[in-house]
Motif scaffolding. Sequence first.
Motif, short mmCIF file in Angstrom:
data_model
loop_
_atom_site.label_atom_id
_atom_site.label_comp_id
_atom_site.label_asym_id
_atom_site.label_seq_id
_atom_site.Cartn_x
_atom_site.Cartn_y
_atom_site.Cartn_z
N VAL A 103 31.81 53.88 37.93
CA VAL A 103 32.85 52.86 37.82
C VAL A 103 32.56 51.92 36.65
O VAL A 103 31.41 51.66 36.31
CB VAL A 103 32.95 52.05 39.15
N TRP A 104 33.63 51.46 35.99
CA TRP A 104 33.47 50.48 34.92
C TRP A 104 34.55 49.41 35.09
O TRP A 104 35.48 49.59 35.88
CB TRP A 104 33.53 51.12 33.54
N ILE A 105 34.41 48.31 34.37
CA ILE A 105 35.34 47.19 34.52
C ILE A 105 36.12 46.96 33.23
O ILE A 105 35.54 46.80 32.16
CB ILE A 105 34.61 45.90 34.92
N LYS A 106 37.45 46.94 33.36
CA LYS A 106 38.31 46.60 32.23
C LYS A 106 38.61 45.10 32.32
O LYS A 106 38.91 44.60 33.41
CB LYS A 106 39.60 47.41 32.26
N TRP A 107 38.54 44.43 31.19
CA TRP A 107 38.75 42.98 31.18
C TRP A 107 40.05 42.61 31.87
O TRP A 107 41.09 43.22 31.64
CB TRP A 107 38.80 42.46 29.74
N PRO A 108 39.98 41.58 32.75
CA PRO A 108 38.75 40.84 33.07
C PRO A 108 38.01 41.36 34.31
O PRO A 108 36.81 41.19 34.42
CB PRO A 108 39.28 39.44 33.35
N ASN A 109 38.72 41.96 35.25
CA ASN A 109 38.08 42.27 36.53
C ASN A 109 38.77 43.41 37.29
O ASN A 109 38.90 43.37 38.50
CB ASN A 109 38.06 41.02 37.42
N ASP A 110 39.21 44.43 36.54
CA ASP A 110 39.79 45.61 37.18
C ASP A 110 38.76 46.74 37.21
O ASP A 110 38.12 47.02 36.19
CB ASP A 110 41.03 46.09 36.41
N PHE A 111 38.63 47.38 38.34
CA PHE A 111 37.69 48.48 38.50
C PHE A 111 38.36 49.79 38.09
O PHE A 111 39.47 50.10 38.56
CB PHE A 111 37.21 48.58 39.95
N TYR A 112 37.69 50.58 37.26
CA TYR A 112 38.25 51.83 36.76
C TYR A 112 37.27 53.00 36.98
O TYR A 112 36.05 52.82 36.90
CB TYR A 112 38.53 51.73 35.26
N ILE A 113 37.85 54.17 37.23
CA ILE A 113 37.13 55.43 37.17
C ILE A 113 37.86 56.24 36.09
O ILE A 113 39.06 56.50 36.22
CB ILE A 113 37.15 56.19 38.50
N GLU A 114 37.12 56.58 35.05
CA GLU A 114 37.72 57.24 33.88
C GLU A 114 38.85 56.36 33.34
O GLU A 114 38.61 55.22 32.97
CB GLU A 114 38.17 58.65 34.25
#
Length: 212
Positions: free
Chosen positions: A94-105
Amino acid sequence: MLKIISVDVLDSTQLYLKEKILSKELVPPVAISAQLQTDGIGSRGNGWNSYSGNLFLSFALPLQDLPNDLKLESASIYFSFILKETLANFGSKVWIKWPNDFYIEEKKIGGMITNIVGKNLLCGVGINLIQAPVEFNTLDIKIDKKKLLQEYFRNIEKKVLWKQVFSKYKLEFEDKKSFSTHINGIKMSLESAILGDDGSLIINGERIYSLR
Protein backbone atom coordinates in the motif's frame (compact mmCIF):
# COMPACT_ATOMS: atom_id res chain seq x y z
CA MET A 1 -3.67 1.31 25.64
CA LEU A 2 -6.48 2.99 23.75
CA LYS A 3 -9.86 1.30 24.21
CA ILE A 4 -11.31 -0.26 21.04
CA ILE A 5 -15.08 -0.75 20.92
CA SER A 6 -16.32 -3.13 18.20
CA VAL A 7 -19.92 -3.08 16.94
CA ASP A 8 -21.79 -4.86 14.15
CA VAL A 9 -23.46 -1.98 12.29
CA LEU A 10 -23.36 1.83 12.44
CA ASP A 11 -24.50 4.60 10.13
CA SER A 12 -21.14 6.32 10.55
CA THR A 13 -18.38 5.55 13.05
CA GLN A 14 -17.26 9.18 12.72
CA LEU A 15 -20.60 10.72 13.60
CA TYR A 16 -21.29 8.14 16.31
CA LEU A 17 -17.99 8.77 18.07
CA LYS A 18 -18.39 12.54 17.77
CA GLU A 19 -21.82 12.38 19.42
CA LYS A 20 -20.57 10.15 22.22
CA ILE A 21 -17.63 12.47 22.93
CA LEU A 22 -19.80 15.59 22.98
CA SER A 23 -22.28 13.88 25.33
CA LYS A 24 -19.34 12.70 27.47
CA GLU A 25 -20.51 9.09 27.18
CA LEU A 26 -17.06 8.24 25.81
CA VAL A 27 -13.78 9.85 26.81
CA PRO A 28 -10.71 9.79 24.52
CA PRO A 29 -8.48 8.02 23.84
CA VAL A 30 -11.07 5.67 22.35
CA ALA A 31 -11.87 3.97 19.03
CA ILE A 32 -15.00 2.60 17.35
CA SER A 33 -14.78 -0.17 14.76
CA ALA A 34 -17.82 -1.42 12.83
CA GLN A 35 -18.28 -4.58 10.79
CA LEU A 36 -20.59 -2.65 8.46
CA GLN A 37 -21.16 1.07 7.95
CA THR A 38 -24.30 2.21 6.14
CA ASP A 39 -23.72 5.94 5.70
CA GLY A 40 -19.97 6.52 5.76
CA ILE A 41 -18.24 9.83 5.07
CA GLY A 42 -15.54 9.96 2.40
CA SER A 43 -13.15 12.66 1.26
CA ARG A 44 -14.46 15.96 -0.14
CA GLY A 45 -17.84 15.28 1.51
CA ASN A 46 -18.53 12.21 -0.61
CA GLY A 47 -20.07 9.03 0.72
CA TRP A 48 -17.99 5.89 1.20
CA ASN A 49 -19.41 2.64 -0.19
CA SER A 50 -19.63 -0.05 2.46
CA TYR A 51 -19.19 -3.80 2.29
CA SER A 52 -19.32 -5.97 5.38
CA GLY A 53 -15.91 -6.97 6.70
CA ASN A 54 -14.01 -3.95 5.40
CA LEU A 55 -12.36 -1.55 7.84
CA PHE A 56 -14.67 1.14 9.23
CA LEU A 57 -12.84 2.89 12.04
CA SER A 58 -12.93 6.16 13.94
CA PHE A 59 -10.71 7.07 16.86
CA ALA A 60 -10.23 10.10 19.07
CA LEU A 61 -7.09 11.29 20.84
CA PRO A 62 -6.69 14.22 23.24
CA LEU A 63 -4.79 17.05 21.52
CA GLN A 64 -2.39 17.15 24.44
CA ASP A 65 -1.35 13.56 23.69
CA LEU A 66 -0.18 14.28 20.13
CA PRO A 67 3.55 14.53 19.29
CA ASN A 68 4.95 17.94 20.22
CA ASP A 69 5.95 18.84 16.65
CA LEU A 70 2.71 17.72 14.97
CA LYS A 71 0.62 20.57 13.57
CA LEU A 72 -3.08 19.85 13.23
CA GLU A 73 -3.03 20.55 9.48
CA SER A 74 -0.56 17.66 9.17
CA ALA A 75 -2.53 15.20 11.32
CA SER A 76 -4.30 13.29 8.54
CA ILE A 77 -1.00 12.68 6.74
CA TYR A 78 0.67 11.64 9.99
CA PHE A 79 -1.92 9.07 11.05
CA SER A 80 -2.44 7.81 7.48
CA PHE A 81 1.26 7.15 7.09
CA ILE A 82 1.52 5.31 10.40
CA LEU A 83 -1.33 3.05 9.24
CA LYS A 84 0.39 2.62 5.89
CA GLU A 85 3.60 1.52 7.62
CA THR A 86 1.66 -0.81 9.91
CA LEU A 87 0.10 -2.49 6.87
CA ALA A 88 3.50 -2.62 5.15
CA ASN A 89 4.91 -4.48 8.14
CA PHE A 90 2.28 -7.15 7.47
CA GLY A 91 3.47 -7.42 3.86
CA SER A 92 1.25 -4.93 1.99
CA LYS A 93 2.53 -2.74 -0.85
CA VAL A 94 0.00 0.00 0.00
CA TRP A 95 1.09 3.58 -0.65
CA ILE A 96 -0.39 7.00 0.09
CA LYS A 97 -1.38 9.60 -2.50
CA TRP A 98 -1.37 13.16 -1.20
CA PRO A 99 -2.69 13.90 1.22
CA ASN A 100 -4.16 10.76 2.81
CA ASP A 101 -5.64 8.31 0.30
CA PHE A 102 -4.57 4.68 0.48
CA TYR A 103 -3.69 3.07 -2.86
CA ILE A 104 -2.78 -0.36 -4.19
CA GLU A 105 -1.10 0.07 -7.56
CA GLU A 106 -3.21 2.70 -9.39
CA LYS A 107 -6.51 2.32 -7.54
CA LYS A 108 -7.74 3.75 -4.27
CA ILE A 109 -8.55 1.34 -1.44
CA GLY A 110 -9.41 3.84 1.28
CA GLY A 111 -8.75 7.13 2.97
CA MET A 112 -8.72 9.14 6.17
CA ILE A 113 -10.45 12.32 7.35
CA THR A 114 -9.77 14.30 10.52
CA ASN A 115 -11.77 16.77 12.60
CA ILE A 116 -11.38 18.61 15.88
CA VAL A 117 -14.01 17.82 18.50
CA GLY A 118 -13.53 19.92 21.62
CA LYS A 119 -9.98 19.29 22.78
CA ASN A 120 -9.68 16.06 20.80
CA LEU A 121 -8.58 14.99 17.35
CA LEU A 122 -11.13 12.72 15.67
CA CYS A 123 -9.88 10.51 12.82
CA GLY A 124 -12.04 8.41 10.52
CA VAL A 125 -10.61 5.62 8.35
CA GLY A 126 -12.14 3.42 5.69
CA ILE A 127 -10.19 0.68 3.88
CA ASN A 128 -11.42 -1.99 1.48
CA LEU A 129 -10.04 -5.10 3.13
CA ILE A 130 -12.04 -7.73 1.26
CA GLN A 131 -14.42 -6.13 -1.27
CA ALA A 132 -14.61 -2.92 -3.32
CA PRO A 133 -16.61 -1.24 -6.09
CA VAL A 134 -15.28 -1.75 -9.63
CA GLU A 135 -13.45 1.60 -9.78
CA PHE A 136 -11.61 0.91 -6.51
CA ASN A 137 -9.22 -1.78 -5.28
CA THR A 138 -8.86 -3.97 -2.19
CA LEU A 139 -5.94 -4.49 0.16
CA ASP A 140 -3.34 -6.83 -1.32
CA ILE A 141 -2.99 -9.01 1.80
CA LYS A 142 -5.32 -10.93 4.07
CA ILE A 143 -5.19 -9.59 7.60
CA ASP A 144 -6.98 -10.07 10.89
CA LYS A 145 -8.72 -6.79 11.66
CA LYS A 146 -8.27 -7.07 15.43
CA LYS A 147 -4.57 -7.75 15.08
CA LEU A 148 -4.20 -4.83 12.65
CA LEU A 149 -5.89 -2.37 15.00
CA GLN A 150 -3.88 -3.51 18.01
CA GLU A 151 -0.63 -3.02 16.10
CA TYR A 152 -1.74 0.32 14.63
CA PHE A 153 -2.62 1.83 17.99
CA ARG A 154 0.55 0.40 19.50
CA ASN A 155 2.48 2.32 16.84
CA ILE A 156 0.47 5.48 17.48
CA GLU A 157 1.28 5.29 21.17
CA LYS A 158 4.99 5.46 20.33
CA LYS A 159 4.34 9.15 19.47
CA VAL A 160 6.89 9.19 16.68
CA LEU A 161 7.80 12.78 15.79
CA TRP A 162 6.19 14.38 12.73
CA LYS A 163 9.60 15.12 11.19
CA GLN A 164 10.44 11.40 11.23
CA VAL A 165 7.15 10.43 9.60
CA PHE A 166 7.38 13.29 7.10
CA SER A 167 10.87 12.35 5.92
CA LYS A 168 9.51 8.96 4.79
CA TYR A 169 6.26 10.40 3.43
CA LYS A 170 8.20 12.91 1.32
CA LEU A 171 10.24 10.17 -0.35
CA GLU A 172 7.06 8.34 -1.33
CA PHE A 173 5.48 11.59 -2.53
CA GLU A 174 8.41 12.29 -4.86
CA ASP A 175 8.25 8.73 -6.19
CA LYS A 176 4.54 9.04 -7.06
CA LYS A 177 4.43 12.48 -8.66
CA SER A 178 3.15 11.01 -11.92
CA PHE A 179 -0.28 10.78 -10.28
CA SER A 180 -2.94 13.50 -9.96
CA THR A 181 -5.00 14.63 -6.98
CA HIS A 182 -8.17 16.67 -6.47
CA ILE A 183 -7.64 20.24 -5.27
CA ASN A 184 -10.67 22.43 -4.67
CA GLY A 185 -12.71 19.98 -6.71
CA ILE A 186 -10.32 20.12 -9.68
CA LYS A 187 -8.10 17.22 -10.76
CA MET A 188 -4.51 18.45 -10.89
CA SER A 189 -1.18 16.86 -11.74
CA LEU A 190 1.42 16.57 -8.99
CA GLU A 191 4.36 16.77 -11.41
CA SER A 192 5.24 20.39 -10.59
CA ALA A 193 4.01 20.34 -6.98
CA ILE A 194 6.33 21.01 -4.05
CA LEU A 195 5.65 19.37 -0.69
CA GLY A 196 6.03 21.75 2.25
CA ASP A 197 7.56 20.63 5.57
CA ASP A 198 4.13 20.85 7.20
CA GLY A 199 2.55 18.53 4.62
CA SER A 200 1.05 21.36 2.57
CA LEU A 201 1.23 21.33 -1.21
CA ILE A 202 2.65 24.27 -3.13
CA ILE A 203 1.24 24.22 -6.65
CA ASN A 204 0.84 27.05 -9.17
CA GLY A 205 2.20 29.41 -6.53
CA GLU A 206 -0.52 28.54 -4.03
CA ARG A 207 -0.07 26.73 -0.69
CA ILE A 208 -2.80 24.14 -0.09
CA TYR A 209 -3.56 22.07 2.98
CA SER A 210 -5.42 18.77 2.96
CA LEU A 211 -8.34 20.12 5.03
CA ARG A 212 -9.58 16.57 5.62
